[in-house]
Design a protein around this motif. Structure first.
Motif, short mmCIF file in Angstrom:
data_model
loop_
_atom_site.label_atom_id
_atom_site.label_comp_id
_atom_site.label_asym_id
_atom_site.label_seq_id
_atom_site.Cartn_x
_atom_site.Cartn_y
_atom_site.Cartn_z
N LYS A 99 0.84 -1.21 0.00
CA LYS A 99 0.00 0.00 0.00
C LYS A 99 0.87 1.25 0.00
CE LYS A 99 -3.87 -1.73 2.73
NZ LYS A 99 -4.40 -1.56 4.07
N LEU A 100 1.93 1.21 0.78
CA LEU A 100 2.83 2.37 0.92
C LEU A 100 3.47 2.72 -0.42
CD1 LEU A 100 4.07 4.19 3.22
CD2 LEU A 100 6.01 2.60 3.21
N LYS A 101 3.90 1.67 -1.14
CA LYS A 101 4.64 1.91 -2.38
C LYS A 101 3.75 1.93 -3.62
CE LYS A 101 8.40 1.70 0.12
NZ LYS A 101 9.28 0.54 0.26
N ASN A 102 2.52 1.49 -3.47
CA ASN A 102 1.58 1.47 -4.60
C ASN A 102 0.26 2.10 -4.18
OD1 ASN A 102 3.03 -0.49 -6.68
ND2 ASN A 102 3.17 -1.48 -4.66
N LEU A 225 5.42 -5.29 -7.24
CA LEU A 225 6.45 -5.89 -6.40
C LEU A 225 7.77 -5.12 -6.53
CD1 LEU A 225 6.65 -8.42 -4.55
CD2 LEU A 225 7.58 -9.65 -6.49
N ARG A 226 8.04 -4.62 -7.72
CA ARG A 226 9.29 -3.92 -7.97
C ARG A 226 9.39 -2.62 -7.16
NH1 ARG A 226 11.19 -3.13 -14.11
NH2 ARG A 226 9.52 -1.63 -14.11
N HIS A 227 8.23 -2.03 -6.84
CA HIS A 227 8.24 -0.81 -6.02
C HIS A 227 8.53 -1.10 -4.56
CE1 HIS A 227 5.45 1.05 -9.24
NE2 HIS A 227 6.72 1.28 -9.52
N THR A 228 8.36 -2.35 -4.15
CA THR A 228 8.52 -2.68 -2.73
C THR A 228 9.96 -3.09 -2.42
OG1 THR A 228 8.08 -5.04 -2.97
CG2 THR A 228 6.16 -3.59 -2.68
N LYS A 229 10.19 -3.41 -1.16
CA LYS A 229 11.54 -3.82 -0.75
C LYS A 229 11.79 -5.31 -1.04
CE LYS A 229 9.90 -4.71 3.96
NZ LYS A 229 9.86 -4.25 5.34
N TYR A 230 10.78 -6.01 -1.56
CA TYR A 230 10.94 -7.46 -1.74
C TYR A 230 11.69 -7.79 -3.03
CZ TYR A 230 7.64 -7.32 2.05
OH TYR A 230 7.05 -7.04 3.24
N ASN A 231 12.34 -8.95 -3.01
CA ASN A 231 13.16 -9.40 -4.13
C ASN A 231 12.26 -9.95 -5.25
OD1 ASN A 231 14.94 -10.62 -5.87
ND2 ASN A 231 15.97 -11.85 -4.31
N THR A 232 12.26 -9.27 -6.40
CA THR A 232 11.38 -9.68 -7.50
C THR A 232 11.79 -11.03 -8.09
OG1 THR A 232 12.76 -8.26 -8.89
CG2 THR A 232 10.61 -7.40 -8.25
N PHE A 233 13.05 -11.39 -7.94
CA PHE A 233 13.51 -12.66 -8.49
C PHE A 233 12.79 -13.85 -7.83
CE2 PHE A 233 16.96 -9.86 -9.69
CZ PHE A 233 17.24 -10.27 -10.99
N GLU A 234 12.39 -13.64 -6.59
CA GLU A 234 11.72 -14.72 -5.88
C GLU A 234 10.37 -15.07 -6.51
OE1 GLU A 234 12.76 -16.66 -3.35
OE2 GLU A 234 14.72 -15.71 -3.50
N LEU A 235 9.83 -14.12 -7.28
CA LEU A 235 8.55 -14.35 -7.94
C LEU A 235 8.60 -15.58 -8.84
CD1 LEU A 235 5.73 -12.98 -8.18
CD2 LEU A 235 6.58 -11.91 -10.27
N ILE A 236 9.71 -15.71 -9.55
CA ILE A 236 9.86 -16.85 -10.46
C ILE A 236 9.85 -18.16 -9.67
CG2 ILE A 236 11.38 -17.90 -12.19
CD1 ILE A 236 10.31 -15.21 -13.11
N LYS A 237 10.56 -18.15 -8.54
CA LYS A 237 10.60 -19.37 -7.71
C LYS A 237 9.20 -19.69 -7.16
CE LYS A 237 14.45 -20.18 -5.04
NZ LYS A 237 15.07 -18.98 -4.70
N THR A 238 8.47 -18.63 -6.83
CA THR A 238 7.11 -18.80 -6.33
C THR A 238 6.24 -19.53 -7.33
OG1 THR A 238 7.41 -16.67 -5.25
CG2 THR A 238 5.19 -17.57 -5.25
N PHE A 239 6.36 -19.14 -8.59
CA PHE A 239 5.61 -19.80 -9.66
C PHE A 239 5.87 -21.30 -9.65
CE2 PHE A 239 5.59 -15.83 -12.42
CZ PHE A 239 4.23 -15.67 -12.31
N LYS A 240 7.15 -21.63 -9.58
CA LYS A 240 7.53 -23.04 -9.65
C LYS A 240 6.95 -23.81 -8.47
CE LYS A 240 11.74 -21.96 -12.19
NZ LYS A 240 13.20 -22.04 -12.25
#
Ligand SMILES: [Zn+2]
Length: 431
Positions: A99-102, A225-240
């Motif tokens: 919410k803060l970043k978006n 996700l890119r606006h937040t502090k979280y690692n966007t690369f983890e998104l790919i792993k999440t899919f898997k």
């Protein structure tokens, strides 16, 4: 004396461990408050729909939401959700970061944690955001939870659920929809899945539509996700991970476990219990793939989505960008782990529950805890058997849907006679 002290210490440690993993609960009155809050929110959604869409469409839409709402409220009252501050705090902290970043994310989103141990989440059009506790079990860090939340929030922002339904109604689909809702209501197994499946069926129409909406949600989710502090690369792993664990597929239980657990002092193990119906005509290889292969290979659609994200956002070296799980996440993972079987029991999924108890014992994990749970599960099986309602708790063998070791397990369970079940129950509930 030393012996007794040691034993006492051990018992206390066990007690401590089990108490430590107990989840916070709320009383009936507080539960009613959640139901009332959801009810109001769903009513508000229906008012908005009434003011937005043509009369005929609004009427059908609102009928869908009314049906869904009733189902959802019943599910809250049945205790299908966990009101544990630790899970809610983490989920809300992630939501606050979004919410803060978006700023485009609506303010009125309420997070609920479902007891469902599968890896799923969904954000309802009224703003109720359901995260399965399975997310905390199967995923590896907070960033991956954020990835799932970004995707589901995108479905909500893009109004996929409402738009999908409008399309269905326009396609004069309403009769089929009603039948689906009716059929879902009759389902006994996997009650937790019902609301989710209904939501999904309202979200998508055709597979083509589904693909389009998924890719839309992936892209918007990635941007958020890119606006937040979280690692966007983890998104790919999440899919898997999501594709592997969106349904629980019990497997890998060895035959040797049965004599180990069921050879009791007053009831010798009977090898006949392991006798299986003959399914030799079935081609096991046909569905073996589904269980054993890297699931990505058998889900080209997901591969397309991953590649699309990688290409659109120029992601490289995904594998080298690993996030280490934080302490607070690991704590919740442990909680989710200890409550995995109790949660299956809550949904009366006793087959998977006993199977997984045996698997934990096979792997040498906290034997005392899992034998205690085994006893509690057998107690339910005993009651079901006495009332000729075993079907309610234990699946029948379905050779094309279950792993070979689960089929062996179900045969074992159905082979046990009532007095045999009683002996096992007595033995394991006494401990
Ligand atoms: Zn989706």
């Amino acid at each position: 004396m030393r012996h007794i002290t040691l034993l006492l210490c051990f018992a206390m440690a066990q007690l401590y461990a089990q108490e430590n993993y107990a989840l916070d609960t709320i009383d009936q009155q507080e539960l009613q408050k959640y139901v009332a809050q959801y009810h109001q929110s769903n009513e508000a959604l229906m008012r908005t729909i009434k003011n937005t869409y043509p009369k005929k469409i609004a009427k059908q839409l609102n009928e869908n939401f009314k049906n869904f709402g009733a189902e959802f409220e019943a599910s809250i009252l049945a205790g299908d959700f966990i009101f544990d501050k630790r899970f809610l705090d983490m989920a809300n902290a992630i939501l606050d970061e979004f919410k803060l970043k978006n700023p485009n994310i609506p303010k009125n989103i309420t997070v609920l944690i479902s007891k469902d141990p599968s890896l799923n989440a969904y954000c309802l059009p009224d703003g109720t955001f359901v995260l399965n506790v399975g997310l905390f079990y199967w995923l590896e860090n907070k960033d991956q939870i954020a990835g799932v939340m970004a995707h589901e929030l995108s479905h909500k922002l893009l109004e996929h659920s409402v738009k999908g339904q409008v399309k269905q109604i326009r396609d004069a689909y309403s009769d089929k929809r009603k039948k689906q809702v009716k059929a879902l209501k009759k389902t006994r197994f996997n009650r937790s899945k019902r609301a989710f499946n209904l939501y999904k069926s309202l979200l998508y129409t055709t597979s083509e539509n589904r693909r389009k909406r998924e890719i839309e949600a992936d892209s918007l989710g990635f941007l958020m996700l890119r606006h937040t502090k979280y690692n966007t690369f983890e998104l790919i792993k999440t899919f898997k991970l999501a594709k592997v664990y969106d349904t629980i597929r019990p497997k890998d239980l060895k035959k040797e476990i049965y004599p180990k657990v069921f050879d009791l002092p007053n009831q010798k193990f009977n090898p006949k219990w392991l006798k299986c119906e003959d399914f030799s005509t079935y081609d096991y290889d046909l569905y073996k793939e589904d269980f054993d292969k890297d699931s990505l290979a058998s889900h080209p659609e997901l591969m397309i989505r991953i590649n699309k994200i990688k290409k659109t956002f120029k992601l490289q070296n995904v594998e080298s960008n690993e996030t280490q799980p934080s302490e607070d996440f690991l704590e919740l993972q442990k909680l989710a782990d200890y409550n995995f079987i109790p949660n299956l029991m809550h949904f009366e999924n006793i087959g998977a529950s006993i199977y997984l108890c045996l698997k934990q014992i096979q792997e040498g994990n906290d034997e005392q805890y899992y034998k205690k749970l085994l006893g509690e599960n057998f107690k339910i099986i005993l009651e079901g058997r006495k009332k000729y309602q075993l079907n309610r708790y234990l699946e029948r063998v379905k050779p094309n849907k279950q792993s070979q070791s689960y089929i062996q397990f179900l045969n074992f369970m159905w082979n046990l006679s009532l007095p045999e079940i009683e002996n096992i129950t007595n033995y394991y509930t006494k401990k």
